[in-house]
Design an enzyme around this catalytic site. Structure first.
Site, PDB file in Angstrom:
ATOM      1  N   PRO A  10       0.963  -1.404  -0.018  1.00  0.00           N
ATOM      2  CA  PRO A  10      -0.092  -0.131  -0.148  1.00  0.00           C
ATOM      3  C   PRO A  10       0.990   1.245   0.011  1.00  0.00           C
ATOM      4  O   PRO A  10       1.991   1.442   0.658  1.00  0.00           O
ATOM      5  CB  PRO A  10      -0.827  -0.033   1.286  1.00  0.00           C
ATOM      6  CG  PRO A  10      -0.136  -1.144   2.027  1.00  0.00           C
ATOM      7  CD  PRO A  10       0.404  -2.019   1.275  1.00  0.00           C
ATOM      8  N   ASN A  11       0.340   2.182  -0.809  1.00  0.00           N
ATOM      9  CA  ASN A  11       0.869   3.633  -0.795  1.00  0.00           C
ATOM     10  C   ASN A  11       2.187   3.590  -1.728  1.00  0.00           C
ATOM     11  O   ASN A  11       2.596   5.025  -1.842  1.00  0.00           O
ATOM     12  CB  ASN A  11       1.058   4.204   0.541  1.00  0.00           C
ATOM     13  CG  ASN A  11      -0.241   4.127   1.380  1.00  0.00           C
ATOM     14  OD1 ASN A  11      -1.372   4.869   0.801  1.00  0.00           O
ATOM     15  ND2 ASN A  11      -0.358   3.856   2.569  1.00  0.00           N
ATOM     16  N   ASN A  79       8.267  -5.081  -0.949  1.00  0.00           N
ATOM     17  CA  ASN A  79       8.158  -3.951   0.016  1.00  0.00           C
ATOM     18  C   ASN A  79       6.669  -4.138   0.389  1.00  0.00           C
ATOM     19  O   ASN A  79       5.874  -3.692  -0.284  1.00  0.00           O
ATOM     20  CB  ASN A  79       8.645  -2.828  -0.825  1.00  0.00           C
ATOM     21  CG  ASN A  79       8.513  -1.434   0.337  1.00  0.00           C
ATOM     22  OD1 ASN A  79       8.189  -1.630   1.212  1.00  0.00           O
ATOM     23  ND2 ASN A  79       9.117  -0.549   0.009  1.00  0.00           N
ATOM     24  N   ALA A  82       3.191  -0.516   4.925  1.00  0.00           N
ATOM     25  CA  ALA A  82       2.669  -0.411   6.561  1.00  0.00           C
ATOM     26  C   ALA A  82       2.154  -1.866   6.892  1.00  0.00           C
ATOM     27  O   ALA A  82       2.056  -2.280   7.950  1.00  0.00           O
ATOM     28  CB  ALA A  82       1.578   0.711   6.509  1.00  0.00           C
TER      29      ALA A  82
HETATM   30  C1  DQA Z   1       8.306   1.412   4.017  1.00  0.00           C
HETATM   31  C2  DQA Z   1       8.468   1.791   5.392  1.00  0.00           C
HETATM   32  C3  DQA Z   1       6.784   1.414   6.023  1.00  0.00           C
HETATM   33  O1  DQA Z   1       7.173   1.822   7.472  1.00  0.00           O
HETATM   34  C4  DQA Z   1       5.992   2.539   5.413  1.00  0.00           C
HETATM   35  O2  DQA Z   1       4.750   2.119   5.986  1.00  0.00           O
HETATM   36  C5  DQA Z   1       6.051   2.331   4.006  1.00  0.00           C
HETATM   37  C6  DQA Z   1       7.310   2.168   3.262  1.00  0.00           C
HETATM   38  C7  DQA Z   1       9.617   1.825   3.108  1.00  0.00           C
HETATM   39  O3  DQA Z   1       9.864   1.365   1.976  1.00  0.00           O
HETATM   40  O4  DQA Z   1      10.603   2.204   3.843  1.00  0.00           O
HETATM   41  O5  DQA Z   1       4.967   2.489   3.310  1.00  0.00           O
HETATM   42  O6  DQA Z   1       8.111   0.057   3.695  1.00  0.00           O
END
Ligand code: DQA
Length: 154
Positions: A10-11, A79, A82
């Site tokens: 996500p994101n 990856n 969260a």
């Molecule tokens: C992340 C680190 C996570 O804590 C965060 O929620 C992300 C990105 C990173 O690539 O540093 O979305 O996975």
């Protein structure tokens, strides 16, 4: 040709615009291109995906597990965003299909908020790459490839 799955949670579709001081200015498309170059250099096909939905990610992990068993894939660079800190379901999916996974985080999660210090994914990952920016994806692909070679899966 054998492939490598690069999975983004996500994101990560917001990469390049979301908190550039933490995640840098490269977009997810830029990351896809650098992963493609690394995969090609190792003689692998790249399968690059992103989803904001836990169930979709679980289905892709199951699918990749079948591909590894059939010799079509060396596993996944993942990856989890969260989900790293929240998802027992994703951890169980990886464990359930014995998927070789290298977990990657762009930022150094251990230098950030306390809630980012724990990962449900790390105990079922073969390796973890943290804090190298988007270069971490290429390092993780290389690490996963080396493991597959050592284990005669490549
Ligand atoms: C992340 C680190 C996570 O804590 C965060 O929620 C992300 C990105 C990173 O690539 O540093 O979305 O996975």
């Amino acid at each position: 040709m054998t492939s490598v799955l690069v999975l983004n949670g996500p994101n990560l579709n917001l990469l390049g615009t979301r908190k550039p001081e933490v995640y840098g200015s490269a977009s997810l498309e830029d990351v896809r291109e650098s992963c493609r170059q690394q995969a090609t250099a190792l003689g692998l096909d790249l399968d690059f995906r992103q989803s904001n939905h836990e169930g979709q990610l679980i289905d892709w992990i199951h699918e990749c597990g079948s591909d590894v068993r059939a010799g079509r894939s060396i596993g996944a660079v993942y990856n989890p965003g969260a989900h790293t800190h929240t998802s027992i379901a994703l951890r169980d999916a990886i464990e359930g299909v014995e998927l070789p996974v290298v977990e990657v985080h762009i930022s150094n999660v251990h230098a950030r908020e306390e809630f980012r210090h724990h990962s449900y994914i790390s105990p079922v990952a073969r390796g973890v790459v943290v804090g190298f920016g988007v270069l971490g994806y290429q390092l993780a692909i290389t690490g996963l490839y080396e493991l597959a070679q050592q284990e005669g899966r490549r």
